[in-house]
Design a protein around this motif. Structure first.
Motif, PDB file in Angstrom:
ATOM      1  N   ASP A 261      34.680-113.432-130.869  1.00  0.00           N
ATOM      2  CA  ASP A 261      33.354-114.010-130.709  1.00  0.00           C
ATOM      3  C   ASP A 261      32.309-113.001-130.255  1.00  0.00           C
ATOM      4  O   ASP A 261      31.153-113.366-130.016  1.00  0.00           O
ATOM      5  N   ALA A 262      32.727-111.734-130.127  1.00  0.00           N
ATOM      6  CA  ALA A 262      31.815-110.677-129.649  1.00  0.00           C
ATOM      7  C   ALA A 262      31.109-111.135-128.374  1.00  0.00           C
ATOM      8  O   ALA A 262      29.897-111.098-128.251  1.00  0.00           O
ATOM      9  N   ARG A 263      31.928-111.540-127.385  1.00  0.00           N
ATOM     10  CA  ARG A 263      31.370-112.129-126.178  1.00  0.00           C
ATOM     11  C   ARG A 263      32.007-111.521-124.914  1.00  0.00           C
ATOM     12  O   ARG A 263      33.207-111.342-124.842  1.00  0.00           O
ATOM     13  N   PHE A 264      31.143-111.196-123.961  1.00  0.00           N
ATOM     14  CA  PHE A 264      31.576-110.771-122.637  1.00  0.00           C
ATOM     15  C   PHE A 264      31.316-111.901-121.644  1.00  0.00           C
ATOM     16  O   PHE A 264      30.254-112.525-121.669  1.00  0.00           O
ATOM     17  N   THR A 265      32.290-112.163-120.779  1.00  0.00           N
ATOM     18  CA  THR A 265      32.159-113.159-119.739  1.00  0.00           C
ATOM     19  C   THR A 265      32.511-112.516-118.404  1.00  0.00           C
ATOM     20  O   THR A 265      33.412-111.687-118.342  1.00  0.00           O
ATOM     21  N   GLU A 266      31.810-112.891-117.365  1.00  0.00           N
ATOM     22  CA  GLU A 266      32.070-112.324-116.045  1.00  0.00           C
ATOM     23  C   GLU A 266      32.486-113.408-115.072  1.00  0.00           C
ATOM     24  O   GLU A 266      31.900-114.491-115.048  1.00  0.00           O
TER      25      GLU A 266
ATOM     26  N   LEU B 167      35.589-110.134-118.814  1.00  0.00           N
ATOM     27  CA  LEU B 167      36.462-110.552-119.902  1.00  0.00           C
ATOM     28  C   LEU B 167      35.770-110.280-121.232  1.00  0.00           C
ATOM     29  O   LEU B 167      34.574-110.550-121.390  1.00  0.00           O
ATOM     30  N   TYR B 168      36.525-109.775-122.205  1.00  0.00           N
ATOM     31  CA  TYR B 168      35.979-109.456-123.526  1.00  0.00           C
ATOM     32  C   TYR B 168      36.722-110.226-124.598  1.00  0.00           C
ATOM     33  O   TYR B 168      37.951-110.180-124.663  1.00  0.00           O
TER      34      TYR B 168
END
Length: 245
Positions: free
Chosen positions: A237-242, A232-233
């Motif tokens: 927030d310039a954040r990647f989540t898996e 997920l992008y």
């Protein structure tokens, strides 16, 4: 994937792909794998555009581009393989022109087709890997079902507003099915659409480029694919989540 005899790289190709050829853990074997591969891209829009650009530039041997729509002015904020001069032209045709202008060594198959449950398996049979960047669940389900039956990896991306997601479906390699993630009761009316909610252009670039990267990894055998994982992008927030699937 079906094994292919490693193709020969011409002198021009050796120069063109020089940065790949000196790349540790990729090199000539990786580039030959790209040239010998056949990749289908469903949708030449926001996600398909960067995927097409990077796969053509990388030297994929054959690209099949599927899109029944025509280029419109509102596409150009994010669909970077098209241009103002191509408004009204079929998107597959427009994307094909871009790909050839970028790399004349890539063979193209262009389809002004909207894949359905009746046609998807027949059209996708010649390809090794499929990328799905479409914007409706009916097409996604038809493509996923065909890939499952044909035992072909499916790189699936989606975007909305300031966010995107990416995974690889390959049940034959031990991953979950598309239907495990997107239940049968889900429909387009319950999902956010770019037309209604908008989409920040570069978000499609991020996810579409990652789709191309996943395809290249699958072709070359380099790295670990997203099979069994959902990325997920969040652009704000310039954040990647898996998430494990």
């Amino acid at each position: 994937m079906t094994p292919h005899t490693p193709p020969h790289l011409s002198g021009d190709e050796t120069k063109r792909y020089a940065r790949h050829l000196v790349l540790k853990d990729f090199g000539g074997a990786g580039q030959q794998a790209l040239k010998g591969s056949r990749i289908a891209i469903i949708g030449a829009g926001g996600l398909g555009s960067p995927a097409i650009a990077y796969l053509a530039a990388a030297g994929i041997g054959r690209l099949g581009i599927f899109d029944a729509d025509t280029v419109s002015l509102s596409n150009l904020q994010r669909q970077i393989v098209h241009s103002t001069a191509r408004i009204g032209i079929n998107k597959a045709e427009s994307a094909g022109r871009f790909a050839l202008s970028l790399n004349e060594h890539v063979a193209l198959e262009l389809y002004a087709e909207r894949l359905t449950g009746e046609t998807a398996q027949r059209f996708l049979t010649p390809y090794d890997i499929v990328l799905d960047g479409t914007d409706n669940l009916a097409t996604r389900r038809a493509v996923a079902d065909a890939c499952e039956k044909l035992q072909k990896p499916l790189v699936s991306g989606a975007v909305s507003s300031f966010s995107g997601q990416l995974t690889v479906f390959a049940p034959h390699l031990g991953g979950p099915k598309h239907s495990d993630v997107f239940a049968d009761e889900a429909n387009d009316d319950t999902l956010p659409s770019c037309e209604a909610n908008g989409i920040l252009g570069p978000v499609t670039g991020v996810i579409g480029t990652l789709m191309a990267m996943e395809a290249i990894k699958l072709v070359s055998g380099v790295g670990t694919s997203l099979i069994g994982r959902l990325m997920l992008y969040d652009a704000k927030d310039a954040r990647f989540t898996e998430i494990a699937l």
